[in-house]
Design a protein around this motif. Structure first.
Motif, PDB file in Angstrom:
ATOM      1  N   THR A  49      -3.988  -7.779   9.133  1.00  0.00           N
ATOM      2  CA  THR A  49      -3.903  -7.075   7.844  1.00  0.00           C
ATOM      3  C   THR A  49      -2.468  -6.788   7.423  1.00  0.00           C
ATOM      4  O   THR A  49      -2.245  -6.250   6.341  1.00  0.00           O
ATOM      5  N   VAL A  50      -1.514  -7.123   8.276  1.00  0.00           N
ATOM      6  CA  VAL A  50      -0.100  -6.853   7.990  1.00  0.00           C
ATOM      7  C   VAL A  50       0.741  -8.089   8.308  1.00  0.00           C
ATOM      8  O   VAL A  50       0.328  -8.937   9.097  1.00  0.00           O
ATOM      9  N   PRO A  51       1.931  -8.171   7.724  1.00  0.00           N
ATOM     10  CA  PRO A  51       2.819  -9.286   8.038  1.00  0.00           C
ATOM     11  C   PRO A  51       3.252  -9.265   9.508  1.00  0.00           C
ATOM     12  O   PRO A  51       3.221  -8.219  10.160  1.00  0.00           O
ATOM     13  N   VAL A  65     -10.754  -9.602  -0.811  1.00  0.00           N
ATOM     14  CA  VAL A  65     -11.065  -8.478   0.062  1.00  0.00           C
ATOM     15  C   VAL A  65      -9.780  -7.662   0.168  1.00  0.00           C
ATOM     16  O   VAL A  65      -8.693  -8.222   0.305  1.00  0.00           O
ATOM     17  N   TYR A  66      -9.918  -6.339   0.079  1.00  0.00           N
ATOM     18  CA  TYR A  66      -8.776  -5.430   0.168  1.00  0.00           C
ATOM     19  C   TYR A  66      -8.943  -4.516   1.376  1.00  0.00           C
ATOM     20  O   TYR A  66     -10.049  -4.067   1.678  1.00  0.00           O
ATOM     21  N   GLY A  80       0.178   3.479   8.040  1.00  0.00           N
ATOM     22  CA  GLY A  80       1.336   3.155   8.896  1.00  0.00           C
ATOM     23  C   GLY A  80       2.236   2.200   8.143  1.00  0.00           C
ATOM     24  O   GLY A  80       3.382   2.519   7.852  1.00  0.00           O
ATOM     25  N   HIS A  81       1.731   1.031   7.794  1.00  0.00           N
ATOM     26  CA  HIS A  81       2.461   0.092   6.948  1.00  0.00           C
ATOM     27  C   HIS A  81       2.470   0.604   5.506  1.00  0.00           C
ATOM     28  O   HIS A  81       3.288   0.189   4.701  1.00  0.00           O
ATOM     29  N   ASP A  82       1.552   1.526   5.213  1.00  0.00           N
ATOM     30  CA  ASP A  82       1.421   2.152   3.889  1.00  0.00           C
ATOM     31  C   ASP A  82       1.310   1.102   2.788  1.00  0.00           C
ATOM     32  O   ASP A  82       2.098   1.066   1.836  1.00  0.00           O
ATOM     33  N   SER A  83       0.286   0.274   2.943  1.00  0.00           N
ATOM     34  CA  SER A  83       0.088  -0.823   2.004  1.00  0.00           C
ATOM     35  C   SER A  83      -1.391  -1.111   1.820  1.00  0.00           C
ATOM     36  O   SER A  83      -2.240  -0.582   2.540  1.00  0.00           O
ATOM     37  N   ILE A  84      -1.642  -1.966   0.864  1.00  0.00           N
ATOM     38  CA  ILE A  84      -2.973  -2.523   0.664  1.00  0.00           C
ATOM     39  C   ILE A  84      -2.841  -4.030   0.847  1.00  0.00           C
ATOM     40  O   ILE A  84      -2.025  -4.673   0.181  1.00  0.00           O
ATOM     41  N   ALA A  85      -3.615  -4.560   1.779  1.00  0.00           N
ATOM     42  CA  ALA A  85      -3.611  -6.001   2.018  1.00  0.00           C
ATOM     43  C   ALA A  85      -4.628  -6.649   1.098  1.00  0.00           C
ATOM     44  O   ALA A  85      -5.729  -6.135   0.908  1.00  0.00           O
ATOM     45  N   ARG A  86      -4.235  -7.778   0.522  1.00  0.00           N
ATOM     46  CA  ARG A  86      -5.148  -8.536  -0.345  1.00  0.00           C
ATOM     47  C   ARG A  86      -5.400  -9.890   0.306  1.00  0.00           C
ATOM     48  O   ARG A  86      -4.473 -10.645   0.591  1.00  0.00           O
ATOM     49  N   LEU A 133      -4.634 -14.052   4.027  1.00  0.00           N
ATOM     50  CA  LEU A 133      -3.790 -12.954   3.567  1.00  0.00           C
ATOM     51  C   LEU A 133      -2.893 -13.466   2.452  1.00  0.00           C
ATOM     52  O   LEU A 133      -2.070 -14.362   2.668  1.00  0.00           O
ATOM     53  N   VAL A 134      -3.063 -12.909   1.255  1.00  0.00           N
ATOM     54  CA  VAL A 134      -2.261 -13.306   0.101  1.00  0.00           C
ATOM     55  C   VAL A 134      -0.975 -12.496   0.064  1.00  0.00           C
ATOM     56  O   VAL A 134       0.117 -13.038  -0.064  1.00  0.00           O
ATOM     57  N   ASP A 135      -1.111 -11.172   0.196  1.00  0.00           N
ATOM     58  CA  ASP A 135       0.057 -10.297   0.163  1.00  0.00           C
ATOM     59  C   ASP A 135      -0.338  -8.897   0.595  1.00  0.00           C
ATOM     60  O   ASP A 135      -1.517  -8.602   0.797  1.00  0.00           O
TER      61      ASP A 135
END
Length: 165
Positions: free
Chosen positions: A55-57, A77-78, A83-89, A101-103
Motif C-alpha cells: 500500500t506504500v512506495p 480501490v483506495y 504513518g505514511h499519512d496517505s491514501i493509496a489508489r 498501485l497507481v499512486d
C-alpha cells in the motif's frame, strides 16, 4: 467466513471490501502494509488468497493501513495509510483479479483512520485522527483525489448519506 490461518502469518487483516460485480474481495492487511486480493466463491463462502500488493512506495517503514474501499465505478480501490499519512489508489485490473498501485496522495493530515466516498463517487473524505482534521477530496476519474483539510476534533469514522435530487 473466517480469515484465521487463511492469510500469511503477520499480515494482520483489518478491513475488507467486496467487488460489487466480480467474485473477488480485497483485504487491507494492517501489519505488513499490503492488500491481499482474494477470489470469493459465494455459494461455498470460500475465500482463496491471491495477489499481495504493497500500500506504500518502496522504502516506507512504520505504516498501518486502515480503511479500504472500492470506487462507485469499480475501477479503483483506495486504502488509508496511517504513518505514511496517505491514501493509496489501486487500479482494478484483470476483471477484478489484480490490483496495481497507481499512486499515493497525501491525506492532508496525520493518521487517516477512515475514508469514505460519496455514492456518486465525486467526493472522498479522510478523517485524520491525530491532526484533528477531515480532508475533503474531489475525485477526478483520471487523476484521483485532491483536496484540503478542515479542522474537527479527533475524527475517526465518517458516514456518508445518499444523494438528493
Amino acid at each position: 467466513m473466517t480469515f484465521h490461518g487463511l492469510l500469511r502469518p503477520g499480515a494482520g487483516p483489518r478491513h475488507l471490501v467486496f467487488h460489487p460485480t466480480a467474485p473477488f474481495l480485497y483485504v487491507a492487511d494492517e501489519l505488513d502494509s499490503t492488500v491481499t486480493v482474494c477470489a470469493y466463491d459465494a455459494d461455498r463462502a470460500a475465500v482463496t488468497p491471491g495477489q499481495v500488493v504493497s500500500t506504500v512506495p518502496d522504502g516506507v517503514r512504520e505504516n498501518l493501513p486502515a480503511e479500504i474501499l472500492i470506487s462507485a465505478d469499480s475501477r479503483f480501490v483506495y486504502v488509508s495509510n496511517r504513518g505514511h499519512d496517505s491514501i493509496a489508489r489501486f487500479a482494478v485490473e484483470a476483471d477484478g483479479e489484480r490490483l496495481r498501485l497507481v499512486d499515493t496522495v497525501s491525506c492532508g493530515g496525520q493518521w487517516p483512520r477512515h475514508i469514505a466516498v460519496t455514492p456518486d463517487g465525486r467526493w472522498m473524505y479522510a478523517s485524520n485522527q491525530n491532526s484533528n482534521s477531515v480532508t475533503t477530496f474531489r475525485v477526478d476519474p483520471a487523476s484521483g483525489p485532491a483536496g484540503e483539510p478542515f479542522a474537527t476534533p479527533s475524527p475517526v469514522c465518517l458516514l456518508i448519506g445518499g444523494t438528493t435530487g
